[in-house]
Motif scaffolding. Structure first.
Motif, short mmCIF file in Angstrom:
data_model
loop_
_atom_site.label_atom_id
_atom_site.label_comp_id
_atom_site.label_asym_id
_atom_site.label_seq_id
_atom_site.Cartn_x
_atom_site.Cartn_y
_atom_site.Cartn_z
N GLN A 106 35.05 41.69 31.07
CA GLN A 106 35.47 40.98 32.85
C GLN A 106 36.83 41.66 32.92
N VAL A 107 37.40 41.75 34.26
CA VAL A 107 38.78 42.27 34.58
C VAL A 107 39.76 41.25 35.04
N ALA A 153 40.85 44.27 39.35
CA ALA A 153 39.72 44.25 40.47
C ALA A 153 40.31 44.31 41.97
N ASP A 154 41.82 44.29 42.43
CA ASP A 154 42.08 44.38 43.42
C ASP A 154 42.28 45.87 43.74
N CYS A 155 42.62 46.76 42.55
CA CYS A 155 42.66 48.12 42.85
C CYS A 155 41.24 48.64 42.99
N LEU A 156 40.31 48.19 42.33
CA LEU A 156 38.91 48.85 42.22
C LEU A 156 38.24 48.41 43.80
N VAL A 157 38.57 47.21 44.31
CA VAL A 157 38.01 46.79 45.52
C VAL A 157 38.46 47.50 46.67
N ALA A 158 39.87 47.83 46.52
CA ALA A 158 40.41 48.76 47.46
C ALA A 158 40.00 50.32 47.42
N LEU A 159 39.62 50.42 46.36
CA LEU A 159 38.99 51.82 46.21
C LEU A 159 37.62 52.20 46.37
N CYS A 160 36.87 51.05 46.38
CA CYS A 160 35.32 51.17 46.65
C CYS A 160 35.15 50.31 47.80
N GLY A 204 33.35 48.38 50.70
CA GLY A 204 32.36 47.64 50.83
C GLY A 204 32.37 46.44 49.68
N LEU A 205 32.94 46.55 48.56
CA LEU A 205 33.33 45.70 47.68
C LEU A 205 34.17 44.79 47.91
N THR A 206 33.88 43.31 47.34
CA THR A 206 34.74 42.55 47.52
C THR A 206 35.21 41.82 45.92
N LEU A 207 36.29 40.98 45.99
CA LEU A 207 36.56 40.59 44.55
C LEU A 207 35.13 39.70 44.13
N GLN A 208 34.41 39.09 44.99
CA GLN A 208 33.26 38.46 44.57
C GLN A 208 32.07 39.10 43.88
N ASP A 209 32.32 40.46 44.05
CA ASP A 209 31.52 41.57 43.52
C ASP A 209 31.81 42.09 42.41
N MET A 210 32.98 41.43 41.99
CA MET A 210 33.62 42.06 40.61
C MET A 210 33.54 41.07 39.27
N PRO A 211 33.20 41.53 38.13
CA PRO A 211 33.27 40.61 36.85
C PRO A 211 34.65 40.03 36.64
N LEU A 212 35.11 39.07 37.30
CA LEU A 212 36.37 38.41 36.83
C LEU A 212 36.59 37.67 35.86
N ASP A 255 37.99 34.00 33.91
CA ASP A 255 38.10 32.76 34.57
C ASP A 255 39.52 32.64 35.07
N ARG A 256 40.68 33.31 34.67
CA ARG A 256 41.90 33.11 35.08
C ARG A 256 41.85 33.94 36.47
N ALA A 257 41.35 35.31 36.60
CA ALA A 257 41.26 35.83 37.89
C ALA A 257 40.60 35.17 38.90
N MET A 258 39.54 34.40 38.41
CA MET A 258 38.73 33.65 39.56
C MET A 258 39.70 32.39 40.02
N LYS A 259 40.42 32.01 39.19
CA LYS A 259 41.25 30.93 39.50
C LYS A 259 42.48 31.34 40.53
N GLN A 260 42.91 32.47 39.93
CA GLN A 260 43.96 33.30 40.99
C GLN A 260 43.40 33.54 42.42
N ASP A 261 42.32 33.98 42.36
CA ASP A 261 41.63 34.29 43.65
C ASP A 261 41.43 33.07 44.50
N LEU A 262 41.27 32.08 44.04
CA LEU A 262 41.03 30.76 44.91
C LEU A 262 42.24 30.27 45.16
N THR A 263 43.24 30.23 44.49
CA THR A 263 44.52 29.94 44.94
C THR A 263 45.07 30.86 45.91
N ARG A 264 44.92 32.13 45.95
CA ARG A 264 45.28 33.14 46.92
C ARG A 264 44.39 32.80 48.07
N ARG A 265 43.27 32.34 48.06
CA ARG A 265 42.49 32.11 49.32
C ARG A 265 42.78 30.63 49.70
#
Length: 82
Positions: A38-39, A44-51, A53-61, A63-73
């Protein structure tokens, strides 16, 4: 499309270029794809920016990254626990 699907469609030189642009190694990306690594949110942000069509939901995050993404949103804390 998941990151794994995207990555497996790349040639080896394209995989190497992606890793360099993302500030990581092809070995790390191979671990994500083949070993289920998991990343964290930064990579994950870098890879989404470089790929396109991909979103953070497409990434194997992590647990901490998932919580951070939820906070960000702006997802409420109660929803994070679910």
């Amino acid at each position: 499309m998941t990151f794994k699907d995207h990555y497996l469609n790349l040639t080896v030189p394209e995989r190497e270029a992606l890793a360099v642009k993302a500030g990581t190694t092809r070995g790390t990306l191979n671990q994500v794809v083949y070993a289920g690594k998991q990343v964290e949110l930064g990579l994950a942000d870098c890879l989404v920016a470089l790929c396109p069509g991909l979103t953070l939901q497409d990434m194997p995050l992590t647990d901490r990254a998932m919580k951070q993404d939820l906070t960000r949103r702006g997802i409420p804390d109660e929803a994070k626990a679910a």
